[in-house]
Design an enzyme around this catalytic site. Structure first.
Site, PDB file in Angstrom:
ATOM      1  N   HIS A 293     -14.403 -69.910   2.302  1.00 18.30           N
ATOM      2  CA  HIS A 293     -12.887 -69.392   1.684  1.00 18.30           C
ATOM      3  C   HIS A 293     -12.006 -69.892   1.533  1.00 18.30           C
ATOM      4  CE1 HIS A 293     -15.200 -65.463   2.475  1.00 18.30           C
ATOM      5  NE2 HIS A 293     -15.245 -65.213   3.901  1.00 18.30           N
TER       6      HIS A 293
ATOM      7  N   LYS B 243      -9.288 -60.997  -3.730  1.00 16.15           N
ATOM      8  CA  LYS B 243      -8.083 -60.543  -2.705  1.00 16.15           C
ATOM      9  C   LYS B 243      -6.843 -60.856  -3.720  1.00 16.15           C
ATOM     10  CE  LYS B 243      -8.967 -62.234   1.680  1.00 16.15           C
ATOM     11  NZ  LYS B 243      -9.048 -60.351   2.175  1.00 16.15           N
TER      12      LYS B 243
ATOM     13  N   GLU C 152      -7.499 -64.841  13.056  1.00 18.42           N
ATOM     14  CA  GLU C 152      -7.949 -64.709  13.024  1.00 18.42           C
ATOM     15  C   GLU C 152      -7.647 -63.426  15.013  1.00 18.42           C
ATOM     16  OE1 GLU C 152     -11.664 -62.466  10.624  1.00 18.42           O
ATOM     17  OE2 GLU C 152     -12.735 -64.961  11.806  1.00 18.42           O
TER      18      GLU C 152
ATOM     19  N   ARG D 293     -35.145 -49.818   5.329  1.00 18.67           N
ATOM     20  CA  ARG D 293     -36.280 -49.870   6.268  1.00 18.67           C
ATOM     21  C   ARG D 293     -36.160 -48.584   6.449  1.00 18.67           C
ATOM     22  NH1 ARG D 293     -36.620 -54.835  10.217  1.00 18.67           N
ATOM     23  NH2 ARG D 293     -35.431 -54.403   9.986  1.00 18.67           N
TER      24      ARG D 293
ATOM     25  N   ASP E 157     -17.688 -64.668  -2.736  1.00 21.69           N
ATOM     26  CA  ASP E 157     -16.593 -65.017  -1.924  1.00 21.69           C
ATOM     27  C   ASP E 157     -15.245 -64.351  -2.518  1.00 21.69           C
ATOM     28  OD1 ASP E 157     -14.629 -66.258  -0.712  1.00 21.69           O
ATOM     29  OD2 ASP E 157     -15.449 -68.284  -1.211  1.00 21.69           O
ATOM     30  N   HIS E 158     -14.814 -62.739  -0.936  1.00 17.68           N
ATOM     31  CA  HIS E 158     -14.718 -62.017  -0.883  1.00 17.68           C
ATOM     32  C   HIS E 158     -13.092 -62.483  -1.241  1.00 17.68           C
ATOM     33  CE1 HIS E 158     -14.374 -61.548   3.506  1.00 17.68           C
ATOM     34  NE2 HIS E 158     -12.947 -61.502   2.699  1.00 17.68           N
TER      35      HIS E 158
ATOM     36  N   LYS F  57     -22.727 -64.349   0.687  1.00 19.82           N
ATOM     37  CA  LYS F  57     -22.308 -65.376   1.635  1.00 19.82           C
ATOM     38  C   LYS F  57     -23.573 -65.532   2.737  1.00 19.82           C
ATOM     39  CE  LYS F  57     -18.592 -66.567   4.273  1.00 19.82           C
ATOM     40  NZ  LYS F  57     -18.976 -65.166   5.921  1.00 19.82           N
TER      41      LYS F  57
ATOM     42  N   LYS G 205     -11.449 -67.657  15.446  1.00 17.85           N
ATOM     43  CA  LYS G 205     -11.481 -65.920  15.495  1.00 17.85           C
ATOM     44  C   LYS G 205     -10.336 -66.427  17.328  1.00 17.85           C
ATOM     45  CE  LYS G 205     -15.247 -65.030  12.875  1.00 17.85           C
ATOM     46  NZ  LYS G 205     -14.737 -64.112  12.770  1.00 17.85           N
TER      47      LYS G 205
ATOM     48  N   ASP H 291     -18.802 -71.217   8.141  1.00 18.48           N
ATOM     49  CA  ASP H 291     -18.412 -69.149   8.449  1.00 18.48           C
ATOM     50  C   ASP H 291     -17.141 -68.870   6.866  1.00 18.48           C
ATOM     51  OD1 ASP H 291     -18.193 -66.191   8.244  1.00 18.48           O
ATOM     52  OD2 ASP H 291     -17.454 -65.996   9.815  1.00 18.48           O
TER      53      ASP H 291
HETATM   54  C1  BG6 Z   1     -16.147 -63.040   6.697  1.00 19.80           C
HETATM   55  C2  BG6 Z   1     -16.924 -63.661   7.410  1.00 19.80           C
HETATM   56  O1  BG6 Z   1     -16.426 -63.815   4.672  1.00 19.80           O
HETATM   57  O2  BG6 Z   1     -14.761 -62.907   7.090  1.00 19.80           O
HETATM   58  C3  BG6 Z   1     -15.444 -63.154   9.049  1.00 19.80           C
HETATM   59  O3  BG6 Z   1     -18.457 -63.826   7.876  1.00 19.80           O
HETATM   60  C4  BG6 Z   1     -14.412 -62.627   8.756  1.00 19.80           C
HETATM   61  O4  BG6 Z   1     -16.214 -63.395  10.513  1.00 19.80           O
HETATM   62  C5  BG6 Z   1     -14.098 -62.496   7.552  1.00 19.80           C
HETATM   63  O5  BG6 Z   1     -13.858 -62.020   9.277  1.00 19.80           O
HETATM   64  C6  BG6 Z   1     -12.253 -62.104   7.103  1.00 19.80           C
HETATM   65  O6  BG6 Z   1     -12.377 -61.076   6.102  1.00 19.80           O
HETATM   66  P1  BG6 Z   1     -10.824 -60.960   5.784  1.00 19.80           P
HETATM   67  O7  BG6 Z   1     -10.576 -60.221   4.310  1.00 19.80           O
HETATM   68  O8  BG6 Z   1     -10.985 -59.989   6.864  1.00 19.80           O
HETATM   69  O9  BG6 Z   1      -9.630 -62.377   6.031  1.00 19.80           O
END
Ligand code: BG6
Length: 512
Positions: free
Chosen positions: A266, A208, A242, A67, A203-204, A174, A364, A261
Protein backbone atom coordinates in the site's frame (compact mmCIF):
# COMPACT_ATOMS: atom_id res chain seq x y z
CA UNK A 1 -26.30 22.37 -37.44
CA UNK A 2 -25.88 21.29 -33.83
CA UNK A 3 -22.23 20.80 -32.90
CA UNK A 4 -23.11 17.40 -31.50
CA UNK A 5 -24.28 16.20 -34.88
CA UNK A 6 -21.49 17.94 -36.75
CA UNK A 7 -18.73 16.44 -34.63
CA UNK A 8 -19.47 12.88 -35.64
CA UNK A 9 -20.15 10.58 -32.68
CA UNK A 10 -22.63 11.95 -30.22
CA UNK A 11 -20.70 12.01 -26.96
CA UNK A 12 -23.85 11.11 -25.08
CA UNK A 13 -23.91 7.83 -26.94
CA UNK A 14 -20.23 7.19 -27.30
CA UNK A 15 -19.59 3.72 -25.87
CA UNK A 16 -16.13 4.90 -24.78
CA UNK A 17 -17.64 7.71 -22.71
CA UNK A 18 -16.05 7.30 -19.31
CA UNK A 19 -19.07 8.72 -17.53
CA UNK A 20 -21.33 5.86 -18.56
CA UNK A 21 -21.52 3.02 -16.05
CA UNK A 22 -19.19 0.20 -16.96
CA UNK A 23 -21.20 -3.00 -16.70
CA UNK A 24 -19.55 -6.41 -16.64
CA UNK A 25 -20.42 -8.84 -19.43
CA UNK A 26 -21.53 -12.46 -18.86
CA UNK A 27 -19.25 -13.87 -16.16
CA UNK A 28 -18.80 -15.51 -12.80
CA UNK A 29 -16.46 -15.38 -9.82
CA UNK A 30 -15.04 -18.35 -7.96
CA UNK A 31 -13.70 -17.57 -4.49
CA UNK A 32 -11.15 -19.87 -2.87
CA UNK A 33 -10.97 -19.26 0.87
CA UNK A 34 -14.59 -18.27 0.93
CA UNK A 35 -14.97 -18.95 4.66
CA UNK A 36 -12.27 -16.40 5.53
CA UNK A 37 -12.63 -12.94 7.01
CA UNK A 38 -11.79 -11.06 3.81
CA UNK A 39 -14.44 -12.92 1.88
CA UNK A 40 -17.12 -12.31 4.51
CA UNK A 41 -16.31 -8.68 5.25
CA UNK A 42 -15.25 -7.42 1.83
CA UNK A 43 -15.69 -9.75 -1.16
CA UNK A 44 -19.25 -11.01 -0.70
CA UNK A 45 -20.61 -7.56 0.27
CA UNK A 46 -18.81 -6.02 -2.72
CA UNK A 47 -20.43 -8.54 -5.10
CA UNK A 48 -23.83 -7.67 -3.69
CA UNK A 49 -23.17 -3.92 -3.88
CA UNK A 50 -22.16 -4.29 -7.54
CA UNK A 51 -25.35 -6.24 -8.23
CA UNK A 52 -27.38 -3.64 -6.38
CA UNK A 53 -25.84 -0.87 -8.49
CA UNK A 54 -26.78 -2.78 -11.66
CA UNK A 55 -23.14 -3.34 -12.66
CA UNK A 56 -23.23 -7.13 -12.88
CA UNK A 57 -24.75 -9.09 -15.76
CA UNK A 58 -28.13 -10.71 -15.08
CA UNK A 59 -26.74 -14.25 -14.96
CA UNK A 60 -23.72 -13.41 -12.79
CA UNK A 61 -22.59 -16.42 -10.79
CA UNK A 62 -20.72 -16.71 -7.51
CA UNK A 63 -19.05 -19.98 -6.60
CA UNK A 64 -17.56 -20.62 -3.16
CA UNK A 65 -14.87 -23.25 -2.75
CA UNK A 66 -13.90 -24.39 0.75
CA UNK A 67 -13.42 -27.36 3.06
CA UNK A 68 -16.60 -26.72 5.04
CA UNK A 69 -19.39 -29.34 4.67
CA UNK A 70 -21.85 -26.93 3.11
CA UNK A 71 -24.63 -27.29 0.57
CA UNK A 72 -25.47 -24.49 -1.86
CA UNK A 73 -28.14 -23.26 0.58
CA UNK A 74 -25.66 -23.01 3.47
CA UNK A 75 -23.32 -20.99 1.30
CA UNK A 76 -26.14 -18.70 0.21
CA UNK A 77 -27.16 -18.21 3.86
CA UNK A 78 -23.57 -17.28 4.69
CA UNK A 79 -23.41 -14.76 1.84
CA UNK A 80 -26.77 -13.39 2.97
CA UNK A 81 -25.45 -12.78 6.51
CA UNK A 82 -22.25 -11.21 5.22
CA UNK A 83 -24.20 -8.90 2.92
CA UNK A 84 -26.62 -7.88 5.66
CA UNK A 85 -23.75 -7.15 8.02
CA UNK A 86 -21.23 -5.48 5.71
CA UNK A 87 -22.74 -4.29 2.41
CA UNK A 88 -22.51 -0.57 1.69
CA UNK A 89 -25.83 -0.23 -0.10
CA UNK A 90 -29.30 -1.08 1.29
CA UNK A 91 -30.54 -4.66 1.12
CA UNK A 92 -33.07 -5.22 -1.66
CA UNK A 93 -34.87 -8.52 -1.82
CA UNK A 94 -35.27 -8.50 -5.62
CA UNK A 95 -31.52 -8.03 -6.14
CA UNK A 96 -30.78 -10.80 -3.68
CA UNK A 97 -33.27 -13.17 -5.36
CA UNK A 98 -31.56 -12.66 -8.69
CA UNK A 99 -28.07 -13.06 -7.27
CA UNK A 100 -28.92 -16.26 -5.45
CA UNK A 101 -29.84 -17.96 -8.76
CA UNK A 102 -26.17 -18.15 -9.65
CA UNK A 103 -24.75 -19.17 -6.26
CA UNK A 104 -23.04 -22.53 -5.93
CA UNK A 105 -20.75 -24.14 -3.38
CA UNK A 106 -18.03 -26.69 -4.09
CA UNK A 107 -16.75 -28.61 -1.09
CA UNK A 108 -13.15 -29.77 -1.00
CA UNK A 109 -9.54 -29.21 -0.13
CA UNK A 110 -7.01 -27.66 -2.49
CA UNK A 111 -5.27 -30.96 -3.19
CA UNK A 112 -8.51 -32.79 -3.91
CA UNK A 113 -8.72 -33.62 -7.63
CA UNK A 114 -12.35 -34.70 -7.36
CA UNK A 115 -13.28 -31.32 -5.90
CA UNK A 116 -11.66 -29.52 -8.84
CA UNK A 117 -13.54 -31.81 -11.23
CA UNK A 118 -16.74 -30.84 -9.39
CA UNK A 119 -15.73 -27.20 -9.80
CA UNK A 120 -15.30 -27.74 -13.53
CA UNK A 121 -18.71 -29.39 -13.76
CA UNK A 122 -20.26 -26.55 -11.74
CA UNK A 123 -18.85 -23.98 -14.13
CA UNK A 124 -20.21 -25.90 -17.12
CA UNK A 125 -23.60 -26.13 -15.45
CA UNK A 126 -23.57 -22.37 -14.77
CA UNK A 127 -22.63 -21.65 -18.36
CA UNK A 128 -25.83 -23.43 -19.40
CA UNK A 129 -28.13 -22.29 -16.62
CA UNK A 130 -26.89 -18.72 -16.20
CA UNK A 131 -25.28 -17.90 -19.53
CA UNK A 132 -21.87 -17.11 -18.01
CA UNK A 133 -20.24 -17.87 -21.37
CA UNK A 134 -17.29 -19.70 -19.80
CA UNK A 135 -15.93 -16.41 -18.41
CA UNK A 136 -14.67 -16.95 -14.88
CA UNK A 137 -12.33 -15.20 -12.48
CA UNK A 138 -10.70 -17.28 -9.75
CA UNK A 139 -10.12 -15.26 -6.60
CA UNK A 140 -7.36 -16.70 -4.42
CA UNK A 141 -8.22 -15.36 -0.99
CA UNK A 142 -5.90 -17.95 0.55
CA UNK A 143 -2.56 -17.96 2.40
CA UNK A 144 0.42 -17.62 0.05
CA UNK A 145 1.57 -21.18 0.78
CA UNK A 146 -1.63 -22.38 -0.92
CA UNK A 147 -1.17 -20.28 -4.11
CA UNK A 148 0.97 -22.87 -5.93
CA UNK A 149 -1.34 -25.81 -5.32
CA UNK A 150 -4.49 -23.90 -6.32
CA UNK A 151 -2.82 -22.53 -9.45
CA UNK A 152 -1.56 -25.99 -10.42
CA UNK A 153 -4.98 -27.52 -9.84
CA UNK A 154 -6.61 -24.89 -12.05
CA UNK A 155 -4.21 -25.84 -14.79
CA UNK A 156 -4.50 -29.59 -14.30
CA UNK A 157 -8.29 -29.49 -14.51
CA UNK A 158 -8.37 -27.26 -17.56
CA UNK A 159 -9.83 -24.35 -15.63
CA UNK A 160 -7.23 -21.80 -16.78
CA UNK A 161 -7.84 -22.68 -20.43
CA UNK A 162 -9.22 -19.78 -22.50
CA UNK A 163 -9.72 -21.65 -25.74
CA UNK A 164 -13.16 -21.24 -27.26
CA UNK A 165 -13.24 -17.46 -26.90
CA UNK A 166 -14.03 -17.28 -23.18
CA UNK A 167 -11.74 -15.71 -20.59
CA UNK A 168 -10.22 -17.05 -17.39
CA UNK A 169 -8.51 -14.76 -14.85
CA UNK A 170 -6.64 -15.26 -11.60
CA UNK A 171 -7.05 -12.74 -8.80
CA UNK A 172 -4.33 -12.91 -6.20
CA UNK A 173 -4.54 -11.37 -2.75
CA UNK A 174 -1.56 -10.06 -0.87
CA UNK A 175 0.84 -10.87 0.65
CA UNK A 176 2.57 -11.61 -2.62
CA UNK A 177 5.60 -13.31 -1.16
CA UNK A 178 7.62 -12.74 1.97
CA UNK A 179 10.66 -11.25 0.29
CA UNK A 180 12.01 -10.80 -3.23
CA UNK A 181 13.01 -14.42 -3.64
CA UNK A 182 9.66 -15.89 -2.61
CA UNK A 183 7.83 -13.28 -4.73
CA UNK A 184 9.90 -14.29 -7.76
CA UNK A 185 9.13 -17.94 -7.12
CA UNK A 186 5.41 -17.19 -6.82
CA UNK A 187 5.48 -15.14 -9.99
CA UNK A 188 7.09 -18.07 -11.76
CA UNK A 189 4.40 -20.47 -10.58
CA UNK A 190 1.62 -18.08 -11.59
CA UNK A 191 3.06 -17.33 -15.02
CA UNK A 192 3.62 -20.98 -15.84
CA UNK A 193 -0.16 -21.24 -15.91
CA UNK A 194 -1.52 -17.75 -16.65
CA UNK A 195 -0.47 -15.11 -19.16
CA UNK A 196 0.36 -11.71 -17.61
CA UNK A 197 -2.92 -10.22 -18.82
CA UNK A 198 -4.86 -12.97 -17.02
CA UNK A 199 -3.36 -12.12 -13.62
CA UNK A 200 -4.83 -9.47 -11.31
CA UNK A 201 -2.84 -8.83 -8.11
CA UNK A 202 -4.90 -7.05 -5.50
CA UNK A 203 -3.60 -4.01 -3.68
CA UNK A 204 -6.90 -2.74 -2.34
CA UNK A 205 -5.49 0.74 -1.72
CA UNK A 206 -5.47 1.27 -5.48
CA UNK A 207 -9.22 0.66 -5.51
CA UNK A 208 -9.86 3.56 -3.13
CA UNK A 209 -11.39 6.66 -4.71
CA UNK A 210 -9.01 8.97 -2.89
CA UNK A 211 -6.01 7.05 -4.20
CA UNK A 212 -7.22 7.18 -7.80
CA UNK A 213 -7.74 10.88 -7.24
CA UNK A 214 -3.99 11.41 -6.74
CA UNK A 215 -3.59 11.17 -10.50
CA UNK A 216 -6.54 13.49 -11.14
CA UNK A 217 -5.17 16.05 -8.71
CA UNK A 218 -1.75 15.97 -10.26
CA UNK A 219 -2.46 15.58 -13.95
CA UNK A 220 -5.88 17.13 -14.56
CA UNK A 221 -4.89 20.46 -13.01
CA UNK A 222 -2.26 23.05 -13.78
CA UNK A 223 -1.58 24.54 -10.37
CA UNK A 224 0.02 21.64 -8.53
CA UNK A 225 2.46 20.06 -10.96
CA UNK A 226 4.77 23.10 -11.37
CA UNK A 227 5.60 22.98 -7.65
CA UNK A 228 5.58 19.18 -7.31
CA UNK A 229 9.35 18.77 -7.30
CA UNK A 230 12.62 19.33 -5.44
CA UNK A 231 12.64 23.07 -6.11
CA UNK A 232 9.61 23.56 -3.87
CA UNK A 233 8.97 20.38 -1.91
CA UNK A 234 10.87 19.94 1.35
CA UNK A 235 9.76 16.38 2.03
CA UNK A 236 6.80 14.02 1.73
CA UNK A 237 5.18 12.14 4.62
CA UNK A 238 2.99 9.14 3.96
CA UNK A 239 1.13 7.88 7.00
CA UNK A 240 -1.13 4.88 7.39
CA UNK A 241 -2.16 4.74 11.02
CA UNK A 242 -4.60 2.24 12.45
CA UNK A 243 -6.17 2.26 15.88
CA UNK A 244 -6.93 -1.47 15.83
CA UNK A 245 -4.55 -4.18 17.04
CA UNK A 246 -4.04 -7.45 15.20
CA UNK A 247 -7.42 -8.80 16.32
CA UNK A 248 -7.74 -12.49 15.47
CA UNK A 249 -5.02 -12.40 12.81
CA UNK A 250 -2.06 -13.65 14.88
CA UNK A 251 -1.51 -16.56 12.50
CA UNK A 252 -1.12 -14.27 9.53
CA UNK A 253 0.57 -11.29 11.18
CA UNK A 254 3.27 -12.74 13.42
CA UNK A 255 6.51 -13.05 11.51
CA UNK A 256 5.13 -10.73 8.79
CA UNK A 257 4.84 -7.40 10.57
CA UNK A 258 3.84 -3.90 9.58
CA UNK A 259 6.47 -3.27 6.91
CA UNK A 260 5.69 -6.43 4.93
CA UNK A 261 1.97 -6.15 5.59
CA UNK A 262 1.46 -2.63 4.30
CA UNK A 263 4.65 -0.74 3.38
CA UNK A 264 5.71 -3.24 0.71
CA UNK A 265 2.39 -2.80 -1.05
CA UNK A 266 0.00 0.00 0.00
CA UNK A 267 2.54 2.62 1.07
CA UNK A 268 4.99 2.08 -1.76
CA UNK A 269 2.11 2.27 -4.22
CA UNK A 270 1.00 5.57 -2.67
CA UNK A 271 4.55 6.79 -2.91
CA UNK A 272 4.82 5.72 -6.55
CA UNK A 273 1.60 7.56 -7.47
CA UNK A 274 2.80 10.66 -5.65
CA UNK A 275 6.25 10.69 -7.20
CA UNK A 276 5.75 9.30 -10.71
CA UNK A 277 5.87 11.27 -13.98
CA UNK A 278 2.75 11.82 -16.03
CA UNK A 279 1.96 8.61 -17.93
CA UNK A 280 1.50 8.77 -21.68
CA UNK A 281 -2.03 7.46 -21.15
CA UNK A 282 -4.09 5.92 -18.38
CA UNK A 283 -3.75 2.47 -19.85
CA UNK A 284 -2.41 -0.24 -17.55
CA UNK A 285 0.96 -0.50 -19.28
CA UNK A 286 1.68 3.22 -19.36
CA UNK A 287 0.73 3.62 -15.70
CA UNK A 288 2.76 0.64 -14.57
CA UNK A 289 5.77 1.80 -16.57
CA UNK A 290 5.85 5.14 -14.72
CA UNK A 291 5.33 3.55 -11.33
CA UNK A 292 8.12 1.10 -12.05
CA UNK A 293 10.51 3.93 -12.98
CA UNK A 294 9.95 5.56 -9.61
CA UNK A 295 10.20 2.35 -7.62
CA UNK A 296 13.36 1.50 -9.55
CA UNK A 297 14.84 4.90 -8.63
CA UNK A 298 14.18 4.55 -4.89
CA UNK A 299 17.35 4.63 -2.82
CA UNK A 300 17.73 3.52 0.77
CA UNK A 301 19.86 5.74 2.99
CA UNK A 302 23.21 4.14 3.82
CA UNK A 303 22.64 4.11 7.57
CA UNK A 304 19.57 1.93 8.00
CA UNK A 305 19.87 2.21 11.78
CA UNK A 306 19.30 5.96 11.59
CA UNK A 307 16.70 5.98 8.85
CA UNK A 308 14.36 3.16 9.84
CA UNK A 309 12.44 2.50 13.04
CA UNK A 310 10.29 -0.42 14.02
CA UNK A 311 8.06 -0.69 17.03
CA UNK A 312 5.70 -3.04 18.79
CA UNK A 313 2.63 -1.96 20.71
CA UNK A 314 2.58 -2.39 24.44
CA UNK A 315 -0.58 -2.29 26.54
CA UNK A 316 -2.27 1.05 27.00
CA UNK A 317 -5.48 2.95 26.65
CA UNK A 318 -7.35 3.38 23.42
CA UNK A 319 -10.73 4.99 22.91
CA UNK A 320 -11.27 4.90 26.67
CA UNK A 321 -10.57 1.17 26.86
CA UNK A 322 -7.63 -0.66 28.33
CA UNK A 323 -5.95 -2.79 25.67
CA UNK A 324 -3.25 -5.44 25.87
CA UNK A 325 0.17 -5.35 24.25
CA UNK A 326 1.16 -7.30 21.14
CA UNK A 327 3.13 -9.89 23.09
CA UNK A 328 0.07 -10.69 25.20
CA UNK A 329 -2.24 -11.17 22.20
CA UNK A 330 -3.62 -14.69 21.65
CA UNK A 331 -1.35 -16.81 19.50
CA UNK A 332 1.69 -14.53 19.71
CA UNK A 333 5.02 -15.90 20.87
CA UNK A 334 6.01 -13.94 24.00
CA UNK A 335 9.44 -13.32 22.42
CA UNK A 336 8.13 -12.23 19.04
CA UNK A 337 10.18 -9.54 17.28
CA UNK A 338 7.41 -8.75 14.79
CA UNK A 339 6.99 -5.05 14.05
CA UNK A 340 3.53 -3.55 14.48
CA UNK A 341 4.96 -0.11 13.65
CA UNK A 342 7.45 0.79 10.97
CA UNK A 343 8.84 4.08 9.74
CA UNK A 344 11.35 4.40 6.93
CA UNK A 345 13.03 7.16 5.03
CA UNK A 346 13.50 6.78 1.29
CA UNK A 347 14.90 8.94 -1.45
CA UNK A 348 14.19 8.94 -5.16
CA UNK A 349 17.21 9.27 -7.36
CA UNK A 350 15.89 11.28 -10.25
CA UNK A 351 15.89 14.89 -11.39
CA UNK A 352 12.47 15.69 -9.94
CA UNK A 353 13.11 14.36 -6.44
CA UNK A 354 16.87 14.33 -5.76
CA UNK A 355 17.42 15.22 -2.11
CA UNK A 356 13.74 15.12 -1.11
CA UNK A 357 13.11 12.53 1.58
CA UNK A 358 9.95 10.46 1.54
CA UNK A 359 9.05 9.36 5.07
CA UNK A 360 6.71 6.38 5.23
CA UNK A 361 5.16 5.20 8.48
CA UNK A 362 2.49 2.77 9.51
CA UNK A 363 1.38 1.22 12.74
CA UNK A 364 -1.33 -0.57 14.61
CA UNK A 365 -2.81 0.72 17.86
CA UNK A 366 -1.85 4.30 17.11
CA UNK A 367 -3.67 7.45 18.19
CA UNK A 368 -6.33 7.18 15.53
CA UNK A 369 -7.16 5.68 12.16
CA UNK A 370 -5.89 7.90 9.39
CA UNK A 371 -4.16 7.49 6.04
CA UNK A 372 -2.76 10.58 4.36
CA UNK A 373 -0.08 11.80 2.01
CA UNK A 374 1.39 15.15 3.01
CA UNK A 375 3.52 17.00 0.49
CA UNK A 376 5.34 19.51 2.70
CA UNK A 377 6.83 22.58 1.03
CA UNK A 378 9.98 24.54 1.78
CA UNK A 379 9.73 27.67 3.84
CA UNK A 380 9.69 31.00 1.99
CA UNK A 381 13.30 31.82 1.06
CA UNK A 382 12.97 35.22 2.65
CA UNK A 383 10.47 36.68 5.10
CA UNK A 384 9.74 40.40 5.23
CA UNK A 385 7.83 39.85 8.49
CA UNK A 386 9.17 40.09 12.02
CA UNK A 387 10.27 36.83 13.50
CA UNK A 388 7.57 37.20 16.16
CA UNK A 389 4.90 37.61 13.47
CA UNK A 390 5.56 34.18 12.03
CA UNK A 391 6.26 32.13 15.14
CA UNK A 392 3.14 30.07 14.55
CA UNK A 393 3.64 29.68 10.83
CA UNK A 394 4.43 26.14 9.77
CA UNK A 395 5.35 24.88 6.32
CA UNK A 396 2.88 24.97 3.46
CA UNK A 397 1.47 21.56 2.71
CA UNK A 398 -0.91 19.75 0.41
CA UNK A 399 -2.43 16.87 2.28
CA UNK A 400 -4.28 14.13 0.44
CA UNK A 401 -6.62 12.68 3.03
CA UNK A 402 -7.02 9.09 1.87
CA UNK A 403 -9.25 8.05 4.79
CA UNK A 404 -11.36 8.20 6.83
CA UNK A 405 -12.18 11.90 6.36
CA UNK A 406 -11.66 11.80 2.59
CA UNK A 407 -10.54 14.95 0.87
CA UNK A 408 -7.63 17.30 0.31
CA UNK A 409 -6.30 20.04 2.56
CA UNK A 410 -4.03 22.89 1.58
CA UNK A 411 -2.18 24.45 4.53
CA UNK A 412 -0.82 27.96 4.25
CA UNK A 413 -0.17 31.04 6.36
CA UNK A 414 -2.72 33.80 6.85
CA UNK A 415 -2.76 37.05 8.77
CA UNK A 416 -4.61 36.76 12.04
CA UNK A 417 -7.31 39.48 12.06
CA UNK A 418 -6.35 42.35 14.32
CA UNK A 419 -4.12 45.36 14.52
CA UNK A 420 -0.79 43.56 14.49
CA UNK A 421 0.81 41.49 11.78
CA UNK A 422 0.66 37.96 13.08
CA UNK A 423 0.67 35.02 10.69
CA UNK A 424 -0.67 31.61 11.45
CA UNK A 425 -1.45 28.39 9.57
CA UNK A 426 -4.92 27.96 8.12
CA UNK A 427 -6.48 25.25 5.95
CA UNK A 428 -8.42 25.23 2.74
CA UNK A 429 -10.41 22.04 2.47
CA UNK A 430 -12.03 19.87 -0.12
CA UNK A 431 -14.23 17.18 1.43
CA UNK A 432 -15.82 14.42 -0.64
CA UNK A 433 -18.95 14.54 1.51
CA UNK A 434 -19.49 18.22 0.69
CA UNK A 435 -18.58 18.25 -2.99
CA UNK A 436 -20.22 15.05 -4.18
CA UNK A 437 -23.63 13.64 -3.48
CA UNK A 438 -22.70 10.06 -4.33
CA UNK A 439 -20.81 8.09 -1.70
CA UNK A 440 -17.58 6.42 -2.81
CA UNK A 441 -17.71 2.75 -3.71
CA UNK A 442 -15.67 0.38 -1.57
CA UNK A 443 -12.26 -0.47 -3.01
CA UNK A 444 -13.26 -4.09 -3.53
CA UNK A 445 -16.34 -3.15 -5.55
CA UNK A 446 -14.17 -1.26 -7.98
CA UNK A 447 -11.50 -3.95 -8.14
CA UNK A 448 -13.86 -6.90 -8.62
CA UNK A 449 -15.69 -5.02 -11.36
CA UNK A 450 -12.38 -4.22 -13.07
CA UNK A 451 -11.38 -7.88 -12.97
CA UNK A 452 -14.65 -8.85 -14.65
CA UNK A 453 -14.11 -6.13 -17.24
CA UNK A 454 -10.48 -7.13 -17.76
CA UNK A 455 -9.32 -3.62 -16.88
CA UNK A 456 -5.85 -3.91 -15.34
CA UNK A 457 -5.09 -0.24 -14.51
CA UNK A 458 -5.48 -0.63 -10.78
CA UNK A 459 -3.50 -3.84 -10.36
CA UNK A 460 0.25 -3.90 -9.68
CA UNK A 461 2.29 -5.83 -12.21
CA UNK A 462 4.93 -8.46 -11.45
CA UNK A 463 7.72 -5.91 -11.81
CA UNK A 464 6.16 -3.48 -9.32
CA UNK A 465 5.81 -6.22 -6.73
CA UNK A 466 9.40 -7.32 -7.21
CA UNK A 467 10.77 -3.77 -7.15
CA UNK A 468 8.92 -3.15 -3.89
CA UNK A 469 10.49 -6.20 -2.30
CA UNK A 470 13.89 -5.01 -3.49
CA UNK A 471 13.32 -1.85 -1.46
CA UNK A 472 12.12 -3.65 1.64
CA UNK A 473 14.44 -6.67 1.74
CA UNK A 474 17.59 -4.86 2.99
CA UNK A 475 15.55 -3.20 5.73
CA UNK A 476 14.08 -6.49 6.92
CA UNK A 477 17.53 -8.09 6.80
CA UNK A 478 18.96 -5.22 8.82
CA UNK A 479 16.17 -5.53 11.41
CA UNK A 480 16.68 -9.29 11.63
CA UNK A 481 20.27 -8.75 12.68
CA UNK A 482 19.81 -5.77 14.97
CA UNK A 483 17.92 -5.89 18.24
CA UNK A 484 14.24 -5.77 18.84
CA UNK A 485 11.40 -3.40 17.95
CA UNK A 486 10.96 -0.52 20.38
CA UNK A 487 7.85 -0.74 22.54
CA UNK A 488 5.25 2.02 22.33
CA UNK A 489 2.14 2.38 24.46
CA UNK A 490 -1.10 1.65 22.60
CA UNK A 491 -3.02 4.78 21.72
CA UNK A 492 0.12 6.89 21.12
CA UNK A 493 1.84 7.85 17.87
CA UNK A 494 4.51 5.16 17.97
CA UNK A 495 7.98 4.86 19.47
CA UNK A 496 10.00 7.91 20.47
CA UNK A 497 12.72 6.66 18.09
CA UNK A 498 10.49 7.60 15.15
CA UNK A 499 10.28 11.19 16.37
CA UNK A 500 14.04 11.22 16.86
CA UNK A 501 14.54 9.95 13.33
CA UNK A 502 12.80 13.02 11.91
CA UNK A 503 14.26 15.38 14.50
CA UNK A 504 17.74 14.44 13.27
CA UNK A 505 16.67 15.81 9.88
CA UNK A 506 15.26 18.94 11.52
CA UNK A 507 11.69 17.82 10.85
CA UNK A 508 8.76 16.37 12.73
CA UNK A 509 5.87 14.04 11.97
CA UNK A 510 2.50 15.56 11.41
CA UNK A 511 -0.09 14.81 14.08
CA UNK A 512 -3.09 14.22 11.82
C1 BG6 B 1 -4.58 -4.82 4.87
C2 BG6 B 1 -3.66 -5.23 5.97
O1 BG6 B 1 -3.96 -4.95 3.62
O2 BG6 B 1 -4.98 -3.47 5.05
C3 BG6 B 1 -4.30 -5.01 7.32
O3 BG6 B 1 -3.30 -6.59 5.82
C4 BG6 B 1 -4.83 -3.61 7.45
O4 BG6 B 1 -3.37 -5.29 8.37
C5 BG6 B 1 -5.70 -3.26 6.25
O5 BG6 B 1 -5.59 -3.54 8.64
C6 BG6 B 1 -6.15 -1.83 6.29
O6 BG6 B 1 -7.03 -1.56 5.24
P1 BG6 B 1 -7.93 -0.27 5.24
O7 BG6 B 1 -8.58 -0.27 3.91
O8 BG6 B 1 -8.89 -0.43 6.39
O9 BG6 B 1 -7.02 0.88 5.47
Amino acid sequence: MSPLVGSGANPLRDPADRRLPRIAGPSGLVIFGVTGDLSRKKLMPAVYDLANRGLLPPGFSLVGFARREWENEDFAAEVHDAVKAHARTPFREEVWQQLIQGMRFVQGTFDDDDAFERLRATIEELDKAQGTGGNFAFYLSVPPRSFPVVIQQLKKHGLADQSGGSWRRAVIEKPFGHDLKSAEELNKVVHEVFEPDQVFRIDHYLGKETVQNILALRFANTMFEPIWNRSFVDHVQITMAEDIGIGGRAGYYDGIGAARDVIQNHLLQLMALTAMEEPASFGADALAAEKEKVLGAVRLPRDLGASTVRGQYAGGWQGGEKVIGYLEEDGIDAKSKTDTYAAIKLEVDNRRWAGVPFYLRTGKRLGRRVTEIAVVFQRAPHSPFDHTATEELGQNAIVIRVQPDEGITVRFGSKVPGTSMEIRDVSMDFAYGESFTESSPEAYERLILDVLLGDANLFPRTEEVELSWKILDPIEQYWDKHGRPAQYPSGTWGPAEADEMLARDGRSWRRP
